[in-house]
Design an enzyme around this catalytic site. Structure first.
Site, PDB file in Angstrom:
ATOM      1  N   LYS A  57       0.740  -1.330  -0.055  1.00 42.06           N
ATOM      2  CA  LYS A  57      -0.074   0.138   0.041  1.00 42.06           C
ATOM      3  C   LYS A  57       0.888   1.381   0.119  1.00 42.06           C
ATOM      4  O   LYS A  57       0.412   2.226  -0.560  1.00 42.06           O
ATOM      5  CB  LYS A  57      -0.989   0.082   1.118  1.00 42.06           C
ATOM      6  CG  LYS A  57      -0.469   0.308   2.545  1.00 42.06           C
ATOM      7  CD  LYS A  57      -1.289   0.361   3.679  1.00 42.06           C
ATOM      8  CE  LYS A  57      -0.568   0.307   4.936  1.00 42.06           C
ATOM      9  NZ  LYS A  57      -0.034   1.642   5.152  1.00 42.06           N
ATOM     10  N   THR A  58       2.033   1.140   0.777  1.00 40.35           N
ATOM     11  CA  THR A  58       2.689   2.499   0.719  1.00 40.35           C
ATOM     12  C   THR A  58       3.270   2.645  -0.689  1.00 40.35           C
ATOM     13  O   THR A  58       3.432   4.094  -1.150  1.00 40.35           O
ATOM     14  CB  THR A  58       4.073   2.378   1.621  1.00 40.35           C
ATOM     15  OG1 THR A  58       3.651   2.037   2.943  1.00 40.35           O
ATOM     16  CG2 THR A  58       5.047   3.517   1.551  1.00 40.35           C
ATOM     17  N   ASP A 110      -3.915   7.526   4.549  1.00 36.52           N
ATOM     18  CA  ASP A 110      -3.294   5.967   4.653  1.00 36.52           C
ATOM     19  C   ASP A 110      -4.023   5.547   5.881  1.00 36.52           C
ATOM     20  O   ASP A 110      -4.466   6.226   7.195  1.00 36.52           O
ATOM     21  CB  ASP A 110      -1.970   6.120   4.979  1.00 36.52           C
ATOM     22  CG  ASP A 110      -1.034   4.991   5.192  1.00 36.52           C
ATOM     23  OD1 ASP A 110      -1.665   3.936   4.693  1.00 36.52           O
ATOM     24  OD2 ASP A 110       0.112   5.033   5.603  1.00 36.52           O
TER      25      ASP A 110
END
Length: 727
Positions: free
Chosen positions: A32-33, A218
């Site tokens: 995801k980062t 996030d």
């Protein structure tokens, strides 16, 4: 041009979609980062002004990692993105817009300890006692109410149900009032005040709504009600918002996180698109299968199936232990085994536990076994007393209304201003509606304070006034160094010359180094910025990946981290899951998500340990193993009774340590019947353990021996009474 070929097909689709609201459901270890950083770079490449991008994270560490990766893709443009934690970004906005609130831009930010101190002072000043309710539970209740956007007026009107609630309402109302008087905000205010600001000032609201063309969030599953409200207020009309999260990793309800935000996103943004990142790049197939077999028991979840191209890997190892000491010993033994077998380093290992209290026994055993370790989430550097004392000085210099900080330093170092004097000054301040700082200038008017003490108070105020005058003339590093020198605390700690005072001396010097480094890095930065950074720093932010030591941490602190080998300790009912006898299904599901997070921190290998008995609440408790173990697919783990043969293993370990310590000594064999000792003799003492004799003096009943035992523990023993056994 950024190379989107570095992404898998679903990651690429998520990056390229920029036409409306989207939710990326990102499973553990699914990159995801990488997706977020590529998406920001993609937005910049497609014409978005970096200053119009707002990227929100939950830790400074995550924000810094993302910003550095975006720099690699987009160059210096990354410096202009509004990126940081929710609290740091909205603190920045509040400082800019402070004049539109009841605050000045130099407001202090109170951490949990400061808030607790304020609640304690309010209870004392208002002479409120609530039987059976601790000060910390009141602070936590206030924070929880604010997390749910419930302020004193609404609490009184709609939520009071008991006499205790009535008292808490009184404290809550005074708490909010004192924060304003102190020109201070707590963590919850940093999210609530912007909502008030935007609601009360439509022009300011539109200003920021227009400024931020695209929002990226996030760890969306960890947002609370206020954070989600802010996101909705700032999202542009065409819905340019991208939220990334994993419902299976929602583990912070106790601090207000609301999993419903993920589930409500589809309703609040009806034109949304969902992208699921299901390919895991971190863990083996065995680890993923084990994690999936447990999490599938949760009813509330977004259905997804994690998969990986990684190999099957080893089965998880379930270790049955006799008690907590045995558990710690078994963990240390398996770490040594893994290092020997796989040539791993100490930094490749993490020991996870449900509560911080579980670390004590682990620490004892690891010290004895001479295995280096470091704790994340223990006493953080900026929360150590001597460090907080110096920071309190800096906060008062920055914000003279910060009464909590002023009370902390009033008599540090000791200057004869005791609690009775402070109580009289505080009463005088309340009576005349003055700040405590202003009262110091009028201390001669306060009744029943001796002339000598009045002079001490006046001298203290002169000291503070001096550094307030220097604040904008010196750098942050120069100002703090001059202040500490004048206070003389370093000299006092050095003169004490105890291990504790030397540690304090080192901590203050480390703080001064940090202040100087801050000054050199941010030439134009003001003291307020340093104080804000310190206030908003989390325990994970101080985590240094390069340090070669085993990492001890709670599972909550481990979220976002990964390690080759993970030990999950204390997997017993009432510990993990934590005391569930009176818990709701929702609480149990969160505990299960926590177990899922723990397992998915591992790349190669997972050990799960549980004990038959454990010393709890002052007595031995017999434990049953965690239900989460029973939910594991039996095909994913092998079980070992670690307690079998522990004594022989323990003896072997002691001898290994002994030989390692004296590895250069040429030992002799002694006739056991001879009973004679000489330098070099190896001995065993029932209390001190294994040792080596370095000197023997005297004769007969007066004979003495000097013996070095394990841990460099030197003892002089009368042989007549010592009962040493020669080995």
């Amino acid at each position: 041009m950024i190379n989107l070929k570095l992404l898998n097909s679903e990651q690429r689709k998520a990056v390229e979609y920029i036409n409306g609201p989207q939710m990326i459901v990102a499973g553990a270890g699914s990159g995801k980062t990488r997706v977020l950083t590529f998406k920001v770079a993609y937005l910049i490449e497609n014409g978005f002004n970096p200053e119009s991008l707002l990227a929100l994270t939950f830790t400074n560490k995550a924000a810094n990692v993302m910003k550095n990766r975006i720099k690699e893709l987009s160059g210096s443009k990354a410096n202009h993105i509004w990126m940081g934690t929710f609290h740091s970004i909205f603190a920045k906005i509040l400082r800019i817009e402070a004049k539109n609130l009841e605050y000045r831009s130099n407001f202090s930010i109170y951490d949990t300890e400061d808030s607790l101190s304020l609640v304690s002072n309010i209870l004392t000043n208002m002479e409120i006692e609530i039987e059976g309710v601790t000060t910390n539970s009141i602070r936590h209740r206030i924070s929880n109410l604010k997390n749910h956007m419930i302020l004193p007026a609404e609490f009184k009107k709609n939520h009071m149900k008991s006499f205790i609630d009535e008292k808490i309402a009184e404290v809550f109302e005074e708490y909010q009032k004192r924060l304003v008087e102190n020109n201070a905000m707590d963590f919850d205010d940093l999210l609530l005040k912007p909502i008030d600001l935007f609601k009360d000032n439509p022009k300011i609201h539109q200003k920021y709504k227009k400024r931020f063309e695209y929002l990226l969030v996030d760890e969306f599953q960890d947002t609370n009600k206020a954070q989600y409200e802010l996101l909705k207020m700032l999202t542009s009309r065409d819905g340019k918002i991208c939220v990334v999260g994993d419902d299976a990793q929602s583990i912070y309800s106790w601090r207000g996180a609301n999993l419903a935000n993920m589930l409500d996103f589809e309703t609040d943004f009806p034109k949304h698109k969902i992208f699921k990142l299901e390919q895991n790049y971190r863990s083996t197939k065995s680890i993923l299968a084990a994690a999936d077999s447990v999490i599938k028991n949760n009813k509330t979840q977004i259905i997804k199936t994690l998969w990986t191209e990684n190999n099957d890997g080893e089965l998880l190892t379930l270790v049955k232990c006799s008690d907590e000491k045995d558990e710690a010993f078994q963990i240390s033994k398996y770490i040594k085994h893994e290092i020997s077998k796989k040539k791993l380093s100490l930094k490749d290992f993490a020991i996870l536990y449900r509560t911080n209290a579980q670390s004590r026994t682990l620490e004892d055993i690891f010290r004895r076994e001479k295995i280096p370790y470091r704790i994340i989430g223990g006493t953080e550097f900026y929360k150590r007393k001597e460090v907080k004392d110096i920071i309190a000085y800096l906060r008062v210099i920055s914000n003279q209304n910060d009464e909590e900080s002023l009370l902390r330093i009033m008599n540090f170092p000791q200057r004869g201003i005791g609690s009775t004097t402070i109580k009289r000054m505080t009463a005088f301040a309340r009576k005349l509606n003055l700040s405590l700082f202003d009262t110091m200038a009028r201390v001669f008017e306060v009744i029943d304070i001796k002339e000598r003490i009045q002079k001490n108070v006046k001298a203290f105020k002169i000291l503070l006034d001096k550094y307030m005058g220097l604040k904008d003339k010196l750098s942050v590093g120069e100002l703090s160094r001059a202040l500490v020198d004048e206070l003389g605390v370093l000299r006092v700690f050095k003169e004490e010359n105890t291990p504790e005072s030397i540690a304090r001396w080192e901590n203050i010097n480390e703080l001064l180094s940090a202040l100087s480094e801050f000054s050199n890095t941010y030439k134009e930065a003001k003291l307020e910025q340093f104080l804000e950074d310190v206030s908003l720093m989390s325990d994970v932010d101080s985590y240094e990946e390069g340090k070669n030591a085993v990492t001890f941490l709670t599972i909550h602190s481990a979220k976002g981290l990964e390690f080759p080998v993970v030990f999950i300790s204390g997997c017993e009912e009432d510990i993990f899951p934590l005391s569930n006898r009176f818990s709701s299904d929702a609480t149990l599901e969160e505990e299960r998500r926590l177990f899922y997070v723990a397992v998915t921190r591992a790349e190669k290998k997972v050990y799960i340990s549980h004990a038959r008995s454990r010393y709890r609440f002052g007595e031995v408790a017999y434990q049953s193993r965690s239900r989460f173990i029973d939910e594991l697919d039996p095909a994913t783990y092998s079980e070992i009774n670690g307690a079998i043969g522990r004594k022989s293993s323990l003896r072997k370990s002691k001898k290994e340590m002994y030989y390692e310590y004296f590895e250069n000594v040429d030992y002799e064999n002694f006739d056991q019947d001879n009973k004679s000792l000489r330098p070099g003799s190896r001995v065993m003492h029932e209390k001190f353990g294994l040792g080596k004799v370095t000197m023997v003096v005297g004769a007969g009943d007066m004979q003495k021996a000097t013996v070095v035992f394990e841990g460099n523990n030197v003892k002089q023993l009368m042989l007549k009474f010592a009962k040493l056994k020669i080995l």
